[in-house]
Write a protein that holds these residues in place. Structure first.
Motif, PDB file in Angstrom:
ATOM      1  N   ILE A 322       0.973  -1.218   0.038  1.00 53.55           N
ATOM      2  CA  ILE A 322       0.045  -0.032  -0.011  1.00 53.55           C
ATOM      3  C   ILE A 322       0.897   1.379  -0.009  1.00 53.55           C
ATOM      4  O   ILE A 322       0.497   2.222  -0.625  1.00 53.55           O
ATOM      5  CB  ILE A 322      -1.030   0.181   1.238  1.00 53.55           C
ATOM      6  N   GLY A 323       1.963   1.257   0.941  1.00 59.46           N
ATOM      7  CA  GLY A 323       2.775   2.364   0.802  1.00 59.46           C
ATOM      8  C   GLY A 323       3.637   2.583  -0.527  1.00 59.46           C
ATOM      9  O   GLY A 323       3.705   3.797  -1.192  1.00 59.46           O
ATOM     10  N   PHE A 324       3.866   1.644  -1.529  1.00 60.07           N
ATOM     11  CA  PHE A 324       4.412   1.522  -2.528  1.00 60.07           C
ATOM     12  C   PHE A 324       3.392   2.209  -3.605  1.00 60.07           C
ATOM     13  O   PHE A 324       3.641   3.123  -4.202  1.00 60.07           O
ATOM     14  CB  PHE A 324       4.632   0.094  -3.197  1.00 60.07           C
ATOM     15  N   ASP A 325       2.328   1.697  -3.483  1.00 57.47           N
ATOM     16  CA  ASP A 325       1.058   2.168  -4.503  1.00 57.47           C
ATOM     17  C   ASP A 325       0.803   3.407  -4.393  1.00 57.47           C
ATOM     18  O   ASP A 325       0.498   4.235  -5.195  1.00 57.47           O
ATOM     19  CB  ASP A 325       0.147   1.313  -4.813  1.00 57.47           C
ATOM     20  N   ALA A 326       0.622   3.879  -2.918  1.00 54.76           N
ATOM     21  CA  ALA A 326       0.083   5.359  -2.390  1.00 54.76           C
ATOM     22  C   ALA A 326       1.144   6.246  -2.672  1.00 54.76           C
ATOM     23  O   ALA A 326       1.063   7.112  -3.578  1.00 54.76           O
ATOM     24  CB  ALA A 326      -0.137   5.313  -1.047  1.00 54.76           C
ATOM     25  N   GLY A 327       2.560   5.800  -2.655  1.00 56.05           N
ATOM     26  CA  GLY A 327       3.478   6.833  -3.183  1.00 56.05           C
ATOM     27  C   GLY A 327       3.680   7.104  -4.531  1.00 56.05           C
ATOM     28  O   GLY A 327       3.863   8.214  -5.161  1.00 56.05           O
ATOM     29  N   THR A 328       3.540   5.990  -5.319  1.00 55.06           N
ATOM     30  CA  THR A 328       3.355   6.210  -6.821  1.00 55.06           C
ATOM     31  C   THR A 328       2.255   7.071  -7.232  1.00 55.06           C
ATOM     32  O   THR A 328       2.473   7.889  -8.079  1.00 55.06           O
ATOM     33  CB  THR A 328       3.449   4.671  -7.403  1.00 55.06           C
ATOM     34  N   GLY A 329       1.028   6.846  -6.723  1.00 55.79           N
ATOM     35  CA  GLY A 329      -0.018   7.748  -7.136  1.00 55.79           C
ATOM     36  C   GLY A 329       0.121   9.091  -6.509  1.00 55.79           C
ATOM     37  O   GLY A 329      -0.132  10.037  -7.400  1.00 55.79           O
ATOM     38  N   LEU A 330       0.652   9.305  -5.388  1.00 61.70           N
ATOM     39  CA  LEU A 330       0.748  10.766  -4.813  1.00 61.70           C
ATOM     40  C   LEU A 330       1.919  11.373  -5.778  1.00 61.70           C
ATOM     41  O   LEU A 330       1.700  12.702  -5.814  1.00 61.70           O
ATOM     42  CB  LEU A 330       1.050  10.381  -3.382  1.00 61.70           C
ATOM     43  N   GLY A 331       2.797  10.720  -6.062  1.00 62.79           N
ATOM     44  CA  GLY A 331       3.818  11.355  -6.770  1.00 62.79           C
ATOM     45  C   GLY A 331       3.299  11.943  -8.330  1.00 62.79           C
ATOM     46  O   GLY A 331       3.579  13.126  -8.596  1.00 62.79           O
ATOM     47  N   ALA A 332       2.520  11.157  -8.771  1.00 60.25           N
ATOM     48  CA  ALA A 332       1.807  11.623 -10.025  1.00 60.25           C
ATOM     49  C   ALA A 332       0.991  12.777  -9.824  1.00 60.25           C
ATOM     50  O   ALA A 332       1.000  13.646 -10.627  1.00 60.25           O
ATOM     51  CB  ALA A 332       1.085  10.417 -10.822  1.00 60.25           C
ATOM     52  N   VAL A 333       0.183  12.598  -8.951  1.00 55.77           N
ATOM     53  CA  VAL A 333      -0.646  13.767  -8.486  1.00 55.77           C
ATOM     54  C   VAL A 333      -0.171  14.851  -8.040  1.00 55.77           C
ATOM     55  O   VAL A 333      -0.322  16.221  -8.502  1.00 55.77           O
ATOM     56  CB  VAL A 333      -1.690  13.179  -7.827  1.00 55.77           C
ATOM     57  N   MET A 334       0.548  14.893  -6.990  1.00 56.49           N
ATOM     58  CA  MET A 334       1.283  16.210  -6.278  1.00 56.49           C
ATOM     59  C   MET A 334       2.117  16.761  -7.156  1.00 56.49           C
ATOM     60  O   MET A 334       2.073  18.035  -7.369  1.00 56.49           O
ATOM     61  CB  MET A 334       1.656  15.665  -4.947  1.00 56.49           C
ATOM     62  N   ILE A 335       3.012  16.199  -7.601  1.00 50.91           N
ATOM     63  CA  ILE A 335       4.343  16.572  -8.700  1.00 50.91           C
ATOM     64  C   ILE A 335       3.402  17.167  -9.720  1.00 50.91           C
ATOM     65  O   ILE A 335       3.911  18.470 -10.018  1.00 50.91           O
ATOM     66  CB  ILE A 335       5.317  15.761  -8.840  1.00 50.91           C
ATOM     67  N   GLY A 336       2.306  16.728 -10.497  1.00 51.65           N
ATOM     68  CA  GLY A 336       1.739  17.434 -11.484  1.00 51.65           C
ATOM     69  C   GLY A 336       1.116  18.661 -11.052  1.00 51.65           C
ATOM     70  O   GLY A 336       0.972  19.715 -11.820  1.00 51.65           O
ATOM     71  N   MET A 337       0.545  18.675  -9.956  1.00 51.62           N
ATOM     72  CA  MET A 337      -0.308  19.643  -9.492  1.00 51.62           C
ATOM     73  C   MET A 337       0.721  20.981  -9.066  1.00 51.62           C
ATOM     74  O   MET A 337       0.406  22.078  -9.623  1.00 51.62           O
ATOM     75  CB  MET A 337      -1.211  19.420  -8.237  1.00 51.62           C
ATOM     76  N   ILE A 338       1.832  20.822  -8.442  1.00 45.37           N
ATOM     77  CA  ILE A 338       2.697  21.782  -8.252  1.00 45.37           C
ATOM     78  C   ILE A 338       3.370  22.325  -9.685  1.00 45.37           C
ATOM     79  O   ILE A 338       3.703  23.478  -9.662  1.00 45.37           O
ATOM     80  CB  ILE A 338       3.795  21.366  -7.273  1.00 45.37           C
ATOM     81  N   ALA A 339       3.689  21.303 -10.481  1.00 48.04           N
ATOM     82  CA  ALA A 339       4.433  21.723 -11.744  1.00 48.04           C
ATOM     83  C   ALA A 339       3.467  22.613 -12.462  1.00 48.04           C
ATOM     84  O   ALA A 339       3.892  23.876 -13.174  1.00 48.04           O
ATOM     85  CB  ALA A 339       4.794  20.517 -12.527  1.00 48.04           C
ATOM     86  N   GLY A 340       2.113  22.102 -12.464  1.00 51.27           N
ATOM     87  CA  GLY A 340       1.228  22.926 -13.191  1.00 51.27           C
ATOM     88  C   GLY A 340       1.079  24.684 -12.496  1.00 51.27           C
ATOM     89  O   GLY A 340       0.872  25.362 -13.310  1.00 51.27           O
TER      90      GLY A 340
END
Length: 372
Positions: A322-340
């Motif tokens: 769960i930590g692995f999958d949650a981290g992967t998903g958060l990385g995509a969402v959070m970094i995308g929002m900050i970059a935007g």
């Protein structure tokens, strides 16, 4: 272990083949970018939901039925993709595959702990990680090329490979003892430390896998950087196991946390100009993150199993996944929002800072779990 490795290679080959291609199939059917993004989002949602119930399922039904169900649920729906490229059927099939993938991820790592004594567990986890990473290196990057040159049909056939894993799954399940029961609750608080360390590094890795292409000014350079990261991660995850068996995992965790931060900072420097990517910085940064991304996957799993007794190996595996999958998903969402809202350089620096924030956890030495 050979049976486990065979089941793992077949299962992750089918998973990796469709990971980049199932969204393309939805686009082929007329879905937009939101619909395409939902395909793997639904897959991972049902993966995480299934991971929560796998330990209880193992105790109730035993290894063989659960392993066989996981192999079939992940593999058989892949062939049904050929029947329709409409978004709703694609999402429904992705949900079913998520059920199978949730079973495969939790049972695979838990079986390593069941099959191998603690003194050799790091090496075994390294081999298991190599069986996972090999298919992903080949098929995640090669899937779109296969579609373009050979069509969707071959990918759907490759996606059914997990179903062939039902044979080693049943044989393996019958050889493993039934999961022992315990009146104690799983020690989830002791598992939060490896989960947080894993989540931080997979957040960084998930961000790079998702955004390496738009961060770079060259598609070829993005491919090379991703290849450097994934190959380095596979090798690091493999070799970290032997080092962990010799010296223990603790000695390596905190330097790898720092390495993640350094790698993200180098990458931030490399992509500071969207029109002129610094090739050397991009490759060095991707390689540094790849080392920590792979090695920490191994070491945090070793630490998770050290924190629990045998009846709770399944729970430790579930929390880790769960930590692995949650981290992967958060990385995509959070970094995308900050970059935007700012830039990829800023977003990468934030990702590196989040990894550095876990350094106190990396430096803390956990108390050993008492054994009966």
């Amino acid at each position: 272990m050979p049976l486990l490795l065979a089941m793992t290679v077949l299962g992750f080959s089918g998973y990796a083949a469709l990971l980049p291609v199932a969204p393309l199939w939805a686009v082929h059917g007329g879905a937009g970018s939101v619909g395409a993004g939902l395909v793997n989002g639904v897959l991972m949602l049902f993966t995480v939901l299934t991971q929560l119930i796998v330990p209880a399922s193992l105790r109730r039904f035993g290894w063989a039925p659960v392993l066989a169900a996981g192999a079939l649920l992940l593999g058989l729906p892949a062939g049904a993709f050929a029947l329709s490229d409409d978004l709703l059927p694609v999402l429904a099939l992705s949900a079913v595959r998520g059920l199978g993938f949730g079973v495969l991820t939790v049972t695979g790592s838990a079986l390593v702990a069941e099959l191998v004594e603690p003194a050799r567990r790091g090496t075994a986890i390294g081999l298991y990680g190599l069986a996972i990473a090999g298919p992903q290196v080949l098929l995640v990057s090669g899937g779109p090329w296969i579609v373009e040159n050979l069509g969707f049909g071959l990918i759907f056939a490759l996606g059914m490979l997990p179903a062939a894993g039902v044979v080693p799954a049943i044989v393996l399940g019958r050889r493993v003892e039934r999961v022992p029961t315990s009146g104690e609750r799983p020690p989830y608080l002791q598992l939060l430390r490896p989960m947080a360390l894993l989540l931080a590094v997979t957040l960084a890795g998930g961000a790079l896998i998702t955004f390496m292409a738009p961060m770079s000014d060259s598609a070829g350079l993005s491919t090379l950087a991703l290849l450097a990261m994934t190959v380095t991660a596979a090798l690091a995850r493999w070799r970290a196991g032997a080092l962990s068996d010799m010296f223990g995992p603790q000695a390596f965790i905190w330097p790898l946390v720092v390495l993640t931060t350094v790698g993200m900072a180098v990458l931030a420097w490399g992509v500071r100009d969207p029109q002129a990517t610094d090739v050397l910085a991009l490759m060095i940064g991707a390689t540094l993150v790849g080392i920590s991304y792979g090695a920490l996957q191994n070491l945090t799993l070793v630490v998770a199993f050290q924190a629990v007794s045998r009846p709770h190996y399944g729970s430790a595996s579930a929390v880790w996944n769960i930590g692995f999958d949650a981290g992967t998903g958060l990385g995509a969402v959070m970094i995308g929002m900050i970059a935007g809202g700012s830039s990829f350089s800023t977003a990468l620096l934030v990702g590196g800072a989040l990894s550095l924030a876990t350094l106190p956890l990396a430096l803390r030495r956990p108390r050993p779990t008492p054994r009966p």
